[in-house]
Design a protein around this motif. Sequence first.
Motif, PDB file in Angstrom:
ATOM      1  N   LEU A   8       0.825  -1.206   0.000  1.00 28.35           N
ATOM      2  CA  LEU A   8       0.000   0.000   0.000  1.00 28.35           C
ATOM      3  C   LEU A   8       0.862   1.261   0.000  1.00 28.35           C
ATOM      4  CD1 LEU A   8      -2.817  -1.116   2.447  1.00 28.35           C
ATOM      5  CD2 LEU A   8      -3.156  -0.385   0.065  1.00 28.35           C
ATOM      6  N   ALA A   9       1.945   1.248   0.769  1.00 28.62           N
ATOM      7  CA  ALA A   9       2.844   2.404   0.809  1.00 28.62           C
ATOM      8  C   ALA A   9       3.483   2.630  -0.565  1.00 28.62           C
ATOM      9  CB  ALA A   9       3.920   2.195   1.876  1.00 28.62           C
ATOM     10  N   PHE A  35     -10.714   5.340  -6.526  1.00 28.71           N
ATOM     11  CA  PHE A  35     -11.291   4.173  -7.169  1.00 28.71           C
ATOM     12  C   PHE A  35     -12.805   4.160  -7.045  1.00 28.71           C
ATOM     13  CE2 PHE A  35      -9.442   0.738  -9.418  1.00 28.71           C
ATOM     14  CZ  PHE A  35     -10.434  -0.214  -9.510  1.00 28.71           C
ATOM     15  N   GLU A  36     -13.310   4.449  -5.855  1.00 27.99           N
ATOM     16  CA  GLU A  36     -14.763   4.432  -5.643  1.00 27.99           C
ATOM     17  C   GLU A  36     -15.467   5.495  -6.476  1.00 27.99           C
ATOM     18  OE1 GLU A  36     -15.393   4.767  -1.433  1.00 27.99           O
ATOM     19  OE2 GLU A  36     -15.271   2.609  -1.147  1.00 27.99           O
ATOM     20  N   GLY A  37     -14.797   6.620  -6.696  1.00 21.99           N
ATOM     21  CA  GLY A  37     -15.394   7.705  -7.466  1.00 21.99           C
ATOM     22  C   GLY A  37     -15.284   7.525  -8.964  1.00 21.99           C
ATOM     23  N   GLY A  38     -14.621   6.456  -9.404  1.00 27.69           N
ATOM     24  CA  GLY A  38     -14.495   6.193 -10.831  1.00 27.69           C
ATOM     25  C   GLY A  38     -13.438   7.053 -11.496  1.00 27.69           C
ATOM     26  N   ALA A  39     -12.609   7.731 -10.716  1.00 31.08           N
ATOM     27  CA  ALA A  39     -11.580   8.618 -11.267  1.00 31.08           C
ATOM     28  C   ALA A  39     -10.244   7.896 -11.368  1.00 31.08           C
ATOM     29  CB  ALA A  39     -11.455   9.864 -10.402  1.00 31.08           C
ATOM     30  N   TYR A  40     -10.278   6.631 -11.793  1.00 30.38           N
ATOM     31  CA  TYR A  40      -9.053   5.858 -11.919  1.00 30.38           C
ATOM     32  C   TYR A  40      -8.763   5.583 -13.383  1.00 30.38           C
ATOM     33  CZ  TYR A  40     -12.298   1.946 -12.427  1.00 30.38           C
ATOM     34  OH  TYR A  40     -13.304   1.130 -12.852  1.00 30.38           O
ATOM     35  N   SER A  41      -7.504   5.338 -13.674  1.00 31.44           N
ATOM     36  CA  SER A  41      -7.076   5.071 -15.041  1.00 31.44           C
ATOM     37  C   SER A  41      -6.608   3.618 -15.163  1.00 31.44           C
ATOM     38  CB  SER A  41      -5.918   6.006 -15.398  1.00 31.44           C
ATOM     39  OG  SER A  41      -4.777   5.684 -14.605  1.00 31.44           O
ATOM     40  N   SER A  42      -6.326   3.221 -16.387  1.00 33.61           N
ATOM     41  CA  SER A  42      -5.782   1.877 -16.582  1.00 33.61           C
ATOM     42  C   SER A  42      -4.417   1.776 -15.900  1.00 33.61           C
ATOM     43  CB  SER A  42      -5.674   1.544 -18.067  1.00 33.61           C
ATOM     44  OG  SER A  42      -4.895   2.514 -18.735  1.00 33.61           O
ATOM     45  N   GLY A  43      -3.687   2.877 -15.816  1.00 31.72           N
ATOM     46  CA  GLY A  43      -2.418   2.895 -15.099  1.00 31.72           C
ATOM     47  C   GLY A  43      -2.604   2.647 -13.612  1.00 31.72           C
ATOM     48  N   ASP A  44      -3.702   3.189 -13.054  1.00 30.74           N
ATOM     49  CA  ASP A  44      -4.022   2.939 -11.641  1.00 30.74           C
ATOM     50  C   ASP A  44      -4.290   1.458 -11.413  1.00 30.74           C
ATOM     51  OD1 ASP A  44      -3.869   5.670 -11.137  1.00 30.74           O
ATOM     52  OD2 ASP A  44      -6.041   5.952 -11.108  1.00 30.74           O
ATOM     53  N   GLN A  73       2.881   5.916  -3.218  1.00 30.07           N
ATOM     54  CA  GLN A  73       3.988   6.635  -3.841  1.00 30.07           C
ATOM     55  C   GLN A  73       3.889   6.570  -5.360  1.00 30.07           C
ATOM     56  OE1 GLN A  73       7.889   5.235  -2.757  1.00 30.07           O
ATOM     57  NE2 GLN A  73       8.824   7.165  -3.306  1.00 30.07           N
ATOM     58  N   GLU A  74       3.619   5.390  -5.898  1.00 31.63           N
ATOM     59  CA  GLU A  74       3.511   5.196  -7.345  1.00 31.63           C
ATOM     60  C   GLU A  74       2.437   6.085  -7.959  1.00 31.63           C
ATOM     61  OE1 GLU A  74       3.706   3.418 -11.252  1.00 31.63           O
ATOM     62  OE2 GLU A  74       5.115   3.166  -9.591  1.00 31.63           O
ATOM     63  N   LEU A  75       1.297   6.191  -7.270  1.00 31.19           N
ATOM     64  CA  LEU A  75       0.164   6.955  -7.809  1.00 31.19           C
ATOM     65  C   LEU A  75       0.135   8.404  -7.342  1.00 31.19           C
ATOM     66  CD1 LEU A  75      -2.638   4.245  -7.574  1.00 31.19           C
ATOM     67  CD2 LEU A  75      -1.239   4.867  -9.545  1.00 31.19           C
TER      68      LEU A  75
END
Length: 104
Positions: free
Chosen positions: A27-28, A46-55, A32-34
């Motif tokens: 998780l840490a 993620f819950e808000g749908g504001a994620y990308s394929s990279g996420d 950092q990655e994101l």
Amino acid sequence: MANPWTGEVALTIDGERRVLKLTLGALAELEQELGAGSLVELVQRFEGGAYSSGDVLARIVAGLRGGGAEVVRDDLLHAEIEGGPMAGAKVAAELLARAFMVPE
């Protein structure tokens, strides 16, 4: 076999069934990655749908690493995920949910 009570999720990558888990260290690394400022931000994204394929890819890599695999993002750029991108997104969501699930 993945044990949901310990936060594990299974995913078949390149024909091999793998066990993923988001440990505290994973998780840490994911934060950092994101570029997330907190665990809450990761969940909201993620819950808000504001994620990308990279996420999704970053979460799968973090889950594999938490499950004991020595992988990096580049290892999965050409990988075949059984069920395609939607299966990957579903596993990414399950990983996060199971990381905070309290067994009954």
